[in-house]
Design a protein around this motif. Sequence first.
Motif, PDB file in Angstrom:
ATOM      1  N   UNK A 171      84.170 105.130  75.595  1.00  0.00           N
ATOM      2  CA  UNK A 171      82.949 105.857  75.229  1.00  0.00           C
ATOM      3  C   UNK A 171      82.957 106.356  73.770  1.00  0.00           C
ATOM      4  N   UNK A 172      83.813 105.780  72.967  1.00  0.00           N
ATOM      5  CA  UNK A 172      83.860 106.168  71.560  1.00  0.00           C
ATOM      6  C   UNK A 172      83.029 105.255  70.679  1.00  0.00           C
ATOM      7  N   UNK A 173      83.067 105.498  69.399  1.00  0.00           N
ATOM      8  CA  UNK A 173      82.324 104.681  68.445  1.00  0.00           C
ATOM      9  C   UNK A 173      82.983 103.311  68.284  1.00  0.00           C
ATOM     10  N   UNK A 174      82.267 102.394  67.662  1.00  0.00           N
ATOM     11  CA  UNK A 174      82.830 101.080  67.372  1.00  0.00           C
ATOM     12  C   UNK A 174      83.881 101.196  66.264  1.00  0.00           C
ATOM     13  N   UNK A 175      84.883 100.328  66.326  1.00  0.00           N
ATOM     14  CA  UNK A 175      85.894 100.303  65.272  1.00  0.00           C
ATOM     15  C   UNK A 175      85.292  99.768  63.977  1.00  0.00           C
ATOM     16  N   UNK A 176      85.846 100.203  62.864  1.00  0.00           N
ATOM     17  CA  UNK A 176      85.401  99.707  61.574  1.00  0.00           C
ATOM     18  C   UNK A 176      86.587  99.158  60.801  1.00  0.00           C
ATOM     19  N   UNK A 177      86.309  98.293  59.837  1.00  0.00           N
ATOM     20  CA  UNK A 177      87.359  97.685  59.034  1.00  0.00           C
ATOM     21  C   UNK A 177      87.470  98.325  57.664  1.00  0.00           C
ATOM     22  N   UNK A 178      88.249  97.680  56.803  1.00  0.00           N
ATOM     23  CA  UNK A 178      88.429  98.172  55.432  1.00  0.00           C
ATOM     24  C   UNK A 178      87.600  97.405  54.411  1.00  0.00           C
ATOM     25  N   UNK A 179      86.795  96.439  54.870  1.00  0.00           N
ATOM     26  CA  UNK A 179      85.992  95.619  53.973  1.00  0.00           C
ATOM     27  C   UNK A 179      84.520  95.749  54.328  1.00  0.00           C
ATOM     28  N   UNK A 180      83.671  95.769  53.309  1.00  0.00           N
ATOM     29  CA  UNK A 180      82.237  95.822  53.552  1.00  0.00           C
ATOM     30  C   UNK A 180      81.496  95.219  52.362  1.00  0.00           C
ATOM     31  N   UNK A 181      80.172  95.191  52.473  1.00  0.00           N
ATOM     32  CA  UNK A 181      79.301  94.663  51.429  1.00  0.00           C
ATOM     33  C   UNK A 181      78.418  95.779  50.882  1.00  0.00           C
ATOM     34  N   UNK A 182      77.918  95.567  49.672  1.00  0.00           N
ATOM     35  CA  UNK A 182      76.990  96.512  49.054  1.00  0.00           C
ATOM     36  C   UNK A 182      75.977  95.756  48.213  1.00  0.00           C
ATOM     37  N   UNK A 183      74.836  96.396  47.974  1.00  0.00           N
ATOM     38  CA  UNK A 183      73.809  95.872  47.088  1.00  0.00           C
ATOM     39  C   UNK A 183      73.702  96.819  45.898  1.00  0.00           C
ATOM     40  N   UNK A 184      74.018  96.356  44.683  1.00  0.00           N
ATOM     41  CA  UNK A 184      73.874  97.204  43.498  1.00  0.00           C
ATOM     42  C   UNK A 184      72.453  97.144  42.930  1.00  0.00           C
ATOM     43  N   UNK A 185      71.988  98.281  42.448  1.00  0.00           N
ATOM     44  CA  UNK A 185      70.726  98.370  41.715  1.00  0.00           C
ATOM     45  C   UNK A 185      71.012  99.162  40.441  1.00  0.00           C
ATOM     46  N   UNK A 186      70.668  98.604  39.276  1.00  0.00           N
ATOM     47  CA  UNK A 186      71.047  99.327  38.075  1.00  0.00           C
ATOM     48  C   UNK A 186      70.226  98.986  36.857  1.00  0.00           C
ATOM     49  N   UNK A 187      70.498  99.726  35.795  1.00  0.00           N
ATOM     50  CA  UNK A 187      69.850  99.545  34.508  1.00  0.00           C
ATOM     51  C   UNK A 187      70.901  99.730  33.423  1.00  0.00           C
ATOM     52  N   UNK A 188      70.743  99.032  32.316  1.00  0.00           N
ATOM     53  CA  UNK A 188      71.709  99.144  31.231  1.00  0.00           C
ATOM     54  C   UNK A 188      71.077  98.836  29.888  1.00  0.00           C
ATOM     55  N   UNK A 189      71.748  99.259  28.844  1.00  0.00           N
ATOM     56  CA  UNK A 189      71.345  98.903  27.493  1.00  0.00           C
ATOM     57  C   UNK A 189      72.598  98.693  26.662  1.00  0.00           C
ATOM     58  N   UNK A 190      72.480  97.960  25.569  1.00  0.00           N
ATOM     59  CA  UNK A 190      73.602  97.755  24.663  1.00  0.00           C
ATOM     60  C   UNK A 190      73.082  97.459  23.268  1.00  0.00           C
ATOM     61  N   UNK A 191      73.909  97.789  22.271  1.00  0.00           N
ATOM     62  CA  UNK A 191      73.558  97.575  20.878  1.00  0.00           C
ATOM     63  C   UNK A 191      74.749  96.932  20.172  1.00  0.00           C
ATOM     64  N   UNK A 192      74.472  96.223  19.089  1.00  0.00           N
ATOM     65  CA  UNK A 192      75.527  95.571  18.330  1.00  0.00           C
ATOM     66  C   UNK A 192      76.304  96.592  17.504  1.00  0.00           C
TER      67      UNK A 192
END
Length: 293
Positions: A171-192
């Motif tokens: 009656x406990x929760x499901x087991x989980x592992x040490x690996x998973x997936x993620x979706x990154x969302x981001x913004x960046x800028x760069x200059x010379x």
Amino acid sequence: MRSNFNSSKNWSMNKHEIFFAVGPSQFLGDLGGLNREGTQKSIVDLDWSSTRIGGGLGYRFRFHPRWATSTQLYFALVNGADSNTDEIIRRSRNLSFRSPILELSQRIEFIILANEKRGARYGLGKGMRTKADMLYIFTGISGFYYNPQTKINGSWTNLRPLKTEGQGLPNGADEYGNLSLAIPFGIGFKIAIGEFWRIGMEVSYNKTFTDYIDDVSTEYYDPAILASEVGQDAVYAANPAIENHSWFTEGMQRGNDQDKDAYLFANIVLTRNITYPKPKRGRRVKWRGRTKF
């Protein structure tokens, strides 16, 4: 020469790049947060005292004036602690954790703005300073390793084997592992900052497919079964409440499994252009003070 996406080929002088990133990391999950009830693991619930550091390196391939793809290997530490908040329920719950995040990501980048001009070598020529300025957004997919731990008797202890929510037990929760997936969302800028180098900043919000980076997700489990099946360390790690103990008994809410964990990176990024020109037959090409044929 004007630089634009329609006619200029200056972007092709920056097709291949390597980059190095370093900056603060933050966790957004069931633990820690501000002095109020949880806010569905959003950035408005950031606990600044839990900020840690991360860093990584990667390779970027520019295949179109507006598009690039990058591969990055990144390592960071994240943590959270209910003791950092004055909100009475979270503080009384008294859970805490830390975890490494080792992430391999593949991103697609869309370049919003760019100003790219190839400057004169050796600093000669008026108005010929190299320009490689850029604003971009990105998303993609990443796989990562995590391993939540907490302190027990002064020592950091892995939480997954302790089955704090009865993972894999009756009656406990499901087991989980040490690996998973993620979706990154981001913004960046760069200059010379030279003929071959750029410096910039990226902010990345990474929404994961697990709710166990902090080992907290569902309900409190029967402490008697934990004691007999796993041991007293599991009993303590599952429920270290410091007051209002009646709020934290078997079957009561321990976390929020309706929303997955997330983490946030804000990095200073140093980029090195490794795109070298291909000399045409019979034509001399000077590159960094040398003559090639």
